[in-house]
Design an enzyme around this catalytic site. Structure first.
Site, PDB file in Angstrom:
ATOM      1  N   ARG A  78      53.718  42.065  38.619  1.00  0.00           N
ATOM      2  CA  ARG A  78      53.297  42.768  39.992  1.00  0.00           C
ATOM      3  C   ARG A  78      54.586  42.603  40.765  1.00  0.00           C
ATOM      4  O   ARG A  78      54.458  42.935  41.793  1.00  0.00           O
ATOM      5  CB  ARG A  78      52.127  42.033  40.543  1.00  0.00           C
ATOM      6  N   GLY A 103      37.881  47.967  43.373  1.00  0.00           N
ATOM      7  CA  GLY A 103      37.304  47.332  44.247  1.00  0.00           C
ATOM      8  C   GLY A 103      37.421  47.770  45.411  1.00  0.00           C
ATOM      9  O   GLY A 103      36.580  47.746  46.443  1.00  0.00           O
ATOM     10  N   MET A 111      48.344  41.785  31.942  1.00  0.00           N
ATOM     11  CA  MET A 111      47.186  41.875  32.655  1.00  0.00           C
ATOM     12  C   MET A 111      46.420  43.247  32.619  1.00  0.00           C
ATOM     13  O   MET A 111      46.935  44.015  31.645  1.00  0.00           O
ATOM     14  CB  MET A 111      47.508  41.939  34.084  1.00  0.00           C
ATOM     15  N   CYS A 155      39.229  40.268  50.345  1.00  0.00           N
ATOM     16  CA  CYS A 155      38.729  39.799  51.448  1.00  0.00           C
ATOM     17  C   CYS A 155      37.229  39.899  51.239  1.00  0.00           C
ATOM     18  O   CYS A 155      36.348  40.552  51.337  1.00  0.00           O
ATOM     19  CB  CYS A 155      38.951  40.918  52.624  1.00  0.00           C
ATOM     20  N   HIS A 182      51.771  37.198  36.863  1.00  0.00           N
ATOM     21  CA  HIS A 182      52.014  37.908  38.138  1.00  0.00           C
ATOM     22  C   HIS A 182      53.518  38.378  38.156  1.00  0.00           C
ATOM     23  O   HIS A 182      53.675  39.302  39.277  1.00  0.00           O
ATOM     24  CB  HIS A 182      51.736  37.130  39.270  1.00  0.00           C
ATOM     25  N   ILE A 194      47.960  48.092  39.364  1.00  0.00           N
ATOM     26  CA  ILE A 194      48.873  48.163  38.297  1.00  0.00           C
ATOM     27  C   ILE A 194      47.928  48.501  36.757  1.00  0.00           C
ATOM     28  O   ILE A 194      48.692  48.700  35.955  1.00  0.00           O
ATOM     29  CB  ILE A 194      49.270  46.745  37.817  1.00  0.00           C
ATOM     30  N   ASP A 195      46.767  48.432  36.970  1.00  0.00           N
ATOM     31  CA  ASP A 195      46.004  48.324  35.822  1.00  0.00           C
ATOM     32  C   ASP A 195      45.661  49.977  35.179  1.00  0.00           C
ATOM     33  O   ASP A 195      45.434  49.958  34.062  1.00  0.00           O
ATOM     34  CB  ASP A 195      44.587  48.077  35.976  1.00  0.00           C
ATOM     35  N   ARG A 229      42.735  43.455  33.431  1.00  0.00           N
ATOM     36  CA  ARG A 229      41.502  43.477  33.472  1.00  0.00           C
ATOM     37  C   ARG A 229      40.773  43.909  32.497  1.00  0.00           C
ATOM     38  O   ARG A 229      41.060  43.700  31.344  1.00  0.00           O
ATOM     39  CB  ARG A 229      40.796  44.026  35.026  1.00  0.00           C
TER      40      ARG A 229
HETATM   41  N1  LIG Z   1      31.316  46.091  45.954  1.00  0.00           N
HETATM   42  C1  LIG Z   1      31.924  45.603  47.002  1.00  0.00           C
HETATM   43  N2  LIG Z   1      31.721  46.012  48.246  1.00  0.00           N
HETATM   44  C2  LIG Z   1      32.425  45.924  49.366  1.00  0.00           C
HETATM   45  N3  LIG Z   1      33.643  45.418  49.476  1.00  0.00           N
HETATM   46  C3  LIG Z   1      34.068  45.276  48.164  1.00  0.00           C
HETATM   47  C4  LIG Z   1      33.458  45.516  47.026  1.00  0.00           C
HETATM   48  N4  LIG Z   1      34.264  45.254  46.028  1.00  0.00           N
HETATM   49  C5  LIG Z   1      35.368  45.092  46.575  1.00  0.00           C
HETATM   50  N5  LIG Z   1      35.491  45.035  47.775  1.00  0.00           N
HETATM   51  C6  LIG Z   1      36.396  44.791  48.799  1.00  0.00           C
HETATM   52  O1  LIG Z   1      37.703  45.179  48.413  1.00  0.00           O
HETATM   53  C7  LIG Z   1      38.610  44.072  48.205  1.00  0.00           C
HETATM   54  C8  LIG Z   1      39.569  44.419  46.968  1.00  0.00           C
HETATM   55  O2  LIG Z   1      38.787  44.426  45.717  1.00  0.00           O
HETATM   56  P1  LIG Z   1      39.454  43.909  44.408  1.00  0.00           P
HETATM   57  O3  LIG Z   1      38.366  44.098  43.362  1.00  0.00           O
HETATM   58  O4  LIG Z   1      39.603  42.334  44.634  1.00  0.00           O
HETATM   59  O5  LIG Z   1      40.817  44.515  44.463  1.00  0.00           O
HETATM   60  P2  LIG Z   1      41.137  45.953  43.615  1.00  0.00           P
HETATM   61  O6  LIG Z   1      41.045  47.101  44.975  1.00  0.00           O
HETATM   62  O7  LIG Z   1      42.495  45.857  43.633  1.00  0.00           O
HETATM   63  O8  LIG Z   1      40.293  46.402  42.472  1.00  0.00           O
HETATM   64  C9  LIG Z   1      37.731  42.837  48.166  1.00  0.00           C
HETATM   65  O9  LIG Z   1      38.401  41.712  48.401  1.00  0.00           O
HETATM   66  C10 LIG Z   1      36.571  43.319  49.128  1.00  0.00           C
HETATM   67  O10 LIG Z   1      36.912  43.061  50.475  1.00  0.00           O
HETATM   68  O1  LIG Z   2      45.920  38.477  41.717  1.00  0.00           O
HETATM   69  P1  LIG Z   2      44.726  37.795  41.053  1.00  0.00           P
HETATM   70  O2  LIG Z   2      43.823  37.526  42.082  1.00  0.00           O
HETATM   71  O3  LIG Z   2      45.106  36.519  40.186  1.00  0.00           O
HETATM   72  O4  LIG Z   2      44.216  38.645  40.093  1.00  0.00           O
HETATM   73  C1  LIG Z   2      44.365  39.253  38.826  1.00  0.00           C
HETATM   74  C2  LIG Z   2      44.033  40.515  38.599  1.00  0.00           C
HETATM   75  O5  LIG Z   2      44.737  41.444  39.348  1.00  0.00           O
HETATM   76  C3  LIG Z   2      45.274  42.521  38.708  1.00  0.00           C
HETATM   77  O6  LIG Z   2      46.639  42.159  38.332  1.00  0.00           O
HETATM   78  C4  LIG Z   2      45.250  43.574  39.361  1.00  0.00           C
HETATM   79  O7  LIG Z   2      43.867  44.293  39.390  1.00  0.00           O
HETATM   80  P2  LIG Z   2      43.341  45.158  40.866  1.00  0.00           P
HETATM   81  O8  LIG Z   2      44.260  46.001  41.150  1.00  0.00           O
HETATM   82  O9  LIG Z   2      41.936  45.443  40.644  1.00  0.00           O
HETATM   83  O10 LIG Z   2      43.134  43.971  41.837  1.00  0.00           O
HETATM   84  C5  LIG Z   2      44.453  42.660  37.592  1.00  0.00           C
HETATM   85  O11 LIG Z   2      45.172  43.079  36.247  1.00  0.00           O
HETATM   86  C6  LIG Z   2      44.317  40.983  37.227  1.00  0.00           C
HETATM   87  O12 LIG Z   2      43.223  40.816  36.233  1.00  0.00           O
END
Ligand SMILES: Nc1ncnc2c1ncn2[C@@H]1O[C@H](COP(=O)(O)OP(=O)(O)O)[C@@H](O)[C@H]1O
Ligand SMILES: O=P(O)(O)OC[C@H]1O[C@](O)(COP(=O)(O)O)[C@@H](O)[C@@H]1O
Length: 414
Positions: A290, A109, A197, A78, A287, A154-155, A199
């Site tokens: 996943r 994230g 995958m 988001c 994917h 998954i990472d 990252r």
């Molecule tokens: N620096 C940030 N500040 C606020 N919200 C964040 C930040 N980084 C990530 N998010 C929120 O968390 C969501 C998921 O983060 P993302 O990096 O895409 O996946 P993951 O949580 O799997 O690492 C983002 O789409 C955003 O809504």
């Molecule tokens: O699903 P998307 O947006 O294509 O992202 C791919 C990325 O998501 C992952 O599968 C999982 O990463 P996160 O758990 O940080 O979202 C990474 O290994 C890969 O780089």
């Protein structure tokens, strides 16, 4: 549940309920996230709370209505939540829906976002009152934001926990795929370059290498030596000369050389095709990693951690540091979320700064040991073991005992 009255505020809490807990799955989906929702909902009910599943990750931003009970609630990246106005709307929607605790399952994230949301919370409430979006008495019961993090990715890249929810299911998917590829590679005597995958994190690639006995692996935290092209070709041609009919190279999606140049599957394929004259194909698992069913380990981890998360909500006081639920040496517990997020970011920063020793130091101690074990079990020339003495001796002893047995089976294994 009474419908939410967006004008007058939250629906009245059900009689005798302690808390209204929202559960979110956010970021990249990971197997086990549904079990988290189930566990949080059931445990909340068992502990006398109400449970809300919040749709589409930080969908609170959009004001999605909650639902009672556990089901597939979606996940999302988001964008709006990364900006303060998005988080302001999320805060308002939480208050309007009477949610006074959030359990967030996501990767680094999502947990970074959770940490920022928590840190800004008082300021967000003040702004909502100052701009007359909410009355002061509406925000009063929500002065302290009660957040608990669960690591779903998954990472397996999160510091402070040994395993993220979903990483073992994903590893199983990868190993199954490598097994399938093995069969066709063997038939055609081909080489395969398989991209996985992860990252910035090489855990999936390393563990896939360990499990499948791949000929070579490329990991972000451990870039290969400067003459890696020659090193890889030497190893693979040696394996071929020993009678191996196939070659498998696993490349983590974040793999780089020491100068941060990407080591792409195409680059590796070109080397194997042009220098070694091997008929080479690339498979990007993508994917698929996943999908499928969560393995028993992830189902168990999600359930136990979901239970712990609800307990953490109920134990929290305004002074309690925001926790993330971890598993360390098979024990489920709570670690400070801020610290876990900080350490996780430091790995990526160390890689960007080409400080690979630091990147390795920030990963679990096992990471280097597993890499040594991979080298010991894969290389034809025994490399210098980096393992502590005792472990190295055990591996060598085991090697001597099994040498004859292995040599009998070698043809079959190759
Ligand atoms: N620096 C940030 N500040 C606020 N919200 C964040 C930040 N980084 C990530 N998010 C929120 O968390 C969501 C998921 O983060 P993302 O990096 O895409 O996946 P993951 O949580 O799997 O690492 C983002 O789409 C955003 O809504
Ligand atoms: O699903 P998307 O947006 O294509 O992202 C791919 C990325 O998501 C992952 O599968 C999982 O990463 P996160 O758990 O940080 O979202 C990474 O290994 C890969 O780089």
């Amino acid at each position: 549940m009474a419908p939410v009255d967006m004008v007058n505020g939250a629906p009245p809490p059900l009689p005798g309920k302690k808390r209204r807990i929202g559960v979110i799955t956010s970021g990249g989906d990971a197997l086990g996230m549904n079990e988290i929702v189930r566990a949080v909902v059931r445990m909340s009910i068992a502990k006398g709370c109400e449970a809300y599943g919040i749709y589409e990750g930080y969908g609170i931003y959009e004001g999605y209505e909650g639902l009672e009970g556990g089901m597939l609630i979606g996940t999302a990246r988001c964008k709006a939540f990364t900006q303060r106005p998005g988080r302001l709307r999320a805060a308002k929607n939480m208050i309007v829906n009477g949610i006074d605790a959030l359990i967030i399952c996501g990767g680094d994230g999502s947990l970074t976002g959770a940490d920022i949301f928590r840190a800004e919370w008082q300021g967000l409430l003040k702004e909502l009152v100052d701009t007359k979006e909410l009355a002061a008495e509406q925000t009063e019961p929500f002065t302290h934001l009660n957040i608990v993090g669960l690591v779903g990715s998954i990472d397996n890249d999160m510091s402070s926990t040994d395993a993220t929810i979903g990483c073992y299911s994903s590893l199983i998917r990868i190993c199954e795929a490598v097994d399938y590829i093995d069969a066709t590679a063997f038939s055609h005597q081909r080489a395969f370059v398989i991209e996985v995958m992860g990252r910035y994190c090489g855990w999936l690639a390393l563990m896939a290498g360990v499990s499948t006995g791949a000929d070579f692996v490329f990991l972000p935290e451990m870039p290969p030596s400067d003459d890696w092209e020659k090193q890889m070709c030497d190893i693979i041609s040696k394996h071929r000369k020993l009678g191996k009919r196939k070659a498998i190279v696993i490349v983590a999606e974040g793999a780089r050389d020491r100068f941060l140049n990407k080591i792409s599957p195409t680059k590796v394929k070109d080397l194997l095709s042009n220098d070694l004259k091997l008929d080479t194909r690339i498979t990007t698992l993508g994917h698929v990693q996943r999908g499928g069913n969560a393995c028993a380990y992830d189902q168990m981890l999600s359930t136990l951690q979901g239970v712990e998360a609800v307990d953490a909500v109920l134990d929290a006081t305004p002074e309690t540091p925001t926790p993330v639920i971890a598993i360390i040496e098979n024990k489920i517990g709570r670690e400070p979320l801020i610290e876990a997020v900080k350490l996780t970011h430091e790995v990526a920063e160390a890689i960007e700064a080409k400080d690979f020793d630091r990147a390795m130091g920030l990963r679990d101690a096992e990471f280097a040991e597993y890499h040594s074990a991979y080298m010991a079990t894969t290389a034809t020339d025994q490399p210098k073991l980096m393992l502590p003495k005792e472990k190295a001796r055990n591996i060598l002893l085991f090697g001597q005992q099994t040498e004859r047995h292995l040599s009998q089976r070698l043809g079959q294994l190759l």
